[in-house]
Design an enzyme around this catalytic site. Structure first.
Site, PDB file in Angstrom:
ATOM      1  N   GLU B  64       0.814  -1.225   0.000  1.00  0.00           N
ATOM      2  CA  GLU B  64       0.000   0.000   0.000  1.00  0.00           C
ATOM      3  C   GLU B  64       0.844   1.270   0.000  1.00  0.00           C
ATOM      4  O   GLU B  64       0.495   2.260  -0.649  1.00  0.00           O
ATOM      5  CB  GLU B  64      -0.971  -0.005   1.191  1.00  0.00           C
ATOM      6  N   HIS B 133     -11.408  -5.146   9.052  1.00  0.00           N
ATOM      7  CA  HIS B 133     -11.900  -5.057   7.670  1.00  0.00           C
ATOM      8  C   HIS B 133     -13.249  -4.347   7.586  1.00  0.00           C
ATOM      9  O   HIS B 133     -13.996  -4.574   6.637  1.00  0.00           O
ATOM     10  CB  HIS B 133     -12.046  -6.456   7.058  1.00  0.00           C
TER      11      HIS B 133
END
Lengths: 338, 332
Positions: B64, B133
């Site tokens: 990322e 999540h």
């Protein structure tokens, strides 16, 4: 064995006289800048902060010689030498160090954030390791636009322990981008010696793990640095992908101005003093046709140039509030409810 | 009159990316699994790699920081990268690149370098995926001068805001909600549809109470307004559409009329976007408010596993209760 040791005995220098002269000019300017500001801070004349790179002049000077003017450079908060070497005007560098309106960023960046796209310096980052992935993007843009520009990114040994470094070098190797990763391994990450933070001896070995060439070079030897950088830059420019260069050098001052560096053992310091490129490179130059008078002249010019720039900066105003609040957004948008 | 057709938010986002890639050669996409045939967990990029090639729709490693860093570098050089962070919870890994670099290079360089990247990311709240999540982390980015943050609630806004983001000269975070990807609505046909960044919209007019909301909470707020209507309370619903900059003019105009406000979002109530909005309403309209400004969001716990998720997240009941509280205060 370093290139300059190698060739002191020979008659012909590996590099032309002009390149050698420019290396010395750049190194003396870098040293003069670092030394003058540090002195000013220590005696209370200059209220600011720098992260000194005294001792690392050879690495930066070589980068400045090998990169084309339009090649890109991303550097770090310990990057003042890199800025000098890449051609950023001294007034813009010192202006930013002092946070005045004549700085490269009109006094809004500071020592850690000097950018001068006119000379290819796109970014200076204050976050260890974070310039690596950004350099990858800059190199990606060169490929996308069909340019043969090369991007170089400099960072310290400490940066190679960050996730950003590992993610960045992996992506560059995977995409075979024209980047040269230059680790200025000055043997200390902030205040901690390199052997306390890495189980490997050579940063260059990290290249193997991602599939790119890695080379360890004597970073106190500007000639060796030029040769290694030339090979890496040529590889990148011709589509051969990235290289990791580990330039082993030393930082004679503390992590920041004011850090007296009690953690550097006296014995190590004494040993490194003998390897100081500002001391050793003149010996090489004298053995290859330069005179002491010429070297001293260049050195004196550098000191003078720094003094002149500093004078201009000290006469300059701080940015006004309008300036301080501009460039937050492109269109001058101000979120006014603060 | 603009011709429209009914498509989902996922299709609307895909159309926006398609238009951007087709009309501007400096636009490219990068992120994890974006290319066909997988086209990612979110499937927003389906078909685009086939159409535009691997150089325009770039699959990346699971990195990322490198995804956003590469976007920042390319943006400095004049490209308009659209980076996808698959699930918003992963954005922490890229936080340095977004907050310290994308948002600040313009300022710290005195405008000499800029980084107008677009970051698309998805909130997975409601999928039962648990504590790492499912988070709604938009408040993190509302602290960052130099950023823009948008969070569409319907297909037309999704397309129009994403296109505005891609062509905006500043870095923009576009928050999508995975639960909304399938939601359908009218979207103008053809190129050129834009929704301005920084402008809220009245999703439902009303006169007794203002519910300020955005993103996936908008649908819940509209349901709450319907329930309140059955109780004789005529609630106005404002969909902010943009969280940074906040369109407080529209909010203050509305609350100035209704004199009561509830702010509803899926982020935690504590230090959530509602805290800023409530504070501004109180500071500017204190003298005319008929009840205390209410905030309602997720409880201050990590998101629990599937079975218990709905116990802590924003609900229609929660919004209705908050509205009743501020309405009730009036009668005291």
């Amino acid at each position: 064995m370093s290139a300059s040791e190698d060739s002191t005995s020979g008659k012909t220098p590996e590099l032309g006289t002009d390149v050698l002269r420019e290396l010395w000019r750049s190194m003396t300017r870098e040293e003069a800048l670092d030394t003058r500001i540090l002195k000013g801070i220590k005696r209370g004349e200059l209220a600011t902060v720098i992260w000194p790179s005294r001792g690392q002049e050879a690495v930066s000077a070589a980068i400045g010689q090998v990169l084309r003017p339009d090649d890109r450079l991303i550097t770090t908060y310990r990057g003042l030498h890199d800025h000098v070497a890449k051609g950023v005007p001294l007034t813009e560098i010192i202006g930013e160090v002092m946070g005045t309106a004549v700085g490269a960023s009109r006094g809004k960046g500071g020592t850690m954030h000097i950018a001068d796209p006119d000379h290819g310096v796109l970014l200076t980052t204050g976050i260890v390791g974070s310039g690596v992935p950004i350099a990858v993007g800059v190199a990606l843009a060169a490929v996308k636009s069909g340019s043969d520009r090369v991007t170089a990114v400099t960072f310290g040994d400490g940066a190679t322990n960050t996730g950003s470094f590992h993610e960045g070098v992996n992506l560059a190797a995977t995409w075979q981008l024209p980047v040269v990763f230059i680790c200025q391994n000055n043997l200390y990450a902030e205040m901690t010696p390199v052997e306390d933070t890495m189980a490997i001896e050579h940063v260059a070995d990290r290249a193997k793990g991602v599939g790119m060439p890695g080379v360890t070079v004597d970073g106190n030897d500007p000639v060796a640095m030029v040769l290694a950088l030339t090979e890496a830059v040529d590889r990148a420019r011709s589509g051969g992908g990235p290289t990791l260069i580990e330039a082993v050098t030393f930082r004679f001052e503390g992590h920041y101005a004011g850090d007296s560096a009690p953690y550097i053992p006296a014995q190590q310091l004494a040993h490194q003093r003998e390897l100081d490129p500002i001391i050793t490179f003149p010996r090489y130059l004298l053995a290859h046709g330069f005179t002491q008078v010429e070297l001293d002249e260049i050195s004196a010019e550098s000191v003078e140039a720094v003094e002149e720039a500093l004078k201009t900066v000290l006469a300059a105003p701080l940015p006004d509030m309008e300036e301080i609040r501009s460039d937050v957004y492109a269109d001058g948008l101000v979120v006014t409810h603060d | 009159m603009t011709e429209t057709r009914v498509i989902s938010i996922r299709e609307a986002l895909n159309e926006a990316l398609d238009e951007a890639l087709r009309t501007d050669p400096t636009v490219f996409l990068l992120g994890e699994d974006l290319a066909d045939p997988a086209a990612g967990v979110n499937a927003v990029t389906r078909g685009l790699a086939t159409k535009y090639g691997a150089d325009r729709v770039m699959n990346t490693p699971i990195s990322e920081a490198a995804i956003i860093g590469a976007a920042v570098g390319a943006a400095i050089e004049g490209y308009k990268p659209v980076a996808e962070i698959m699930i918003m919870d992963f954005i922490g890994i890229a936080m340095d690149q977004i907050v310290n670099h994308a948002a600040k290079v313009r300022y710290m360089s005195g405008g000499r370098t800029t980084s107008p990247i677009t970051v698309r990311t998805a909130v997975f709240a409601g999928t039962g995926s648990g504590g790492t999540h499912s988070q709604s982390l938009e408040a993190w980015f509302m602290h960052v001068p130099g950023m823009k943050v948008v969070y569409p609630s319907n297909p037309a806004d999704a397309k129009g805001l994403l296109l505005s983001a891609i062509f905006d000269p500043d870095p923009v975070l576009v928050i999508e909600a995975s639960r909304l990807y399938g939601v359908k609505g009218e979207v103008p046909v053809g190129d050129g549809h834009r929704v301005p960044i920084g402008k809220a919209v009245v999703a439902k007019p009303g006169k007794d109470l203002t519910i300020v909301t955005y993103g996936q909470a908008t649908a819940l707020a509209l349901q709450a307004a319907e329930r309140l209507g059955e109780e004789g309370v005529d609630a106005e619903v404002i969909d902010l559409r943009t969280l940074l900059p906040l369109d407080m003019d529209t909010v203050l105009e509305s609350v100035g009329r209704t004199r009561r406000a509830v702010i509803a979002h899926t982020a935690t109530t504590v230090a959530g976007p509602g805290a800023e909005i409530a504070a501004q309403i109180s500071a500017k309209l204190f003298g005319i408010l008929d009840g205390p400004v209410q905030r309602v969001g997720a409880r201050f716990t990590p998101i629990p596993a599937r079975a218990s998720e709905s116990a802590v997240t924003l609900s229609v009941d929660g919004i209705v209760d908050a509205a009743r509280t501020t309405m009730g205060a009036m009668r005291v």
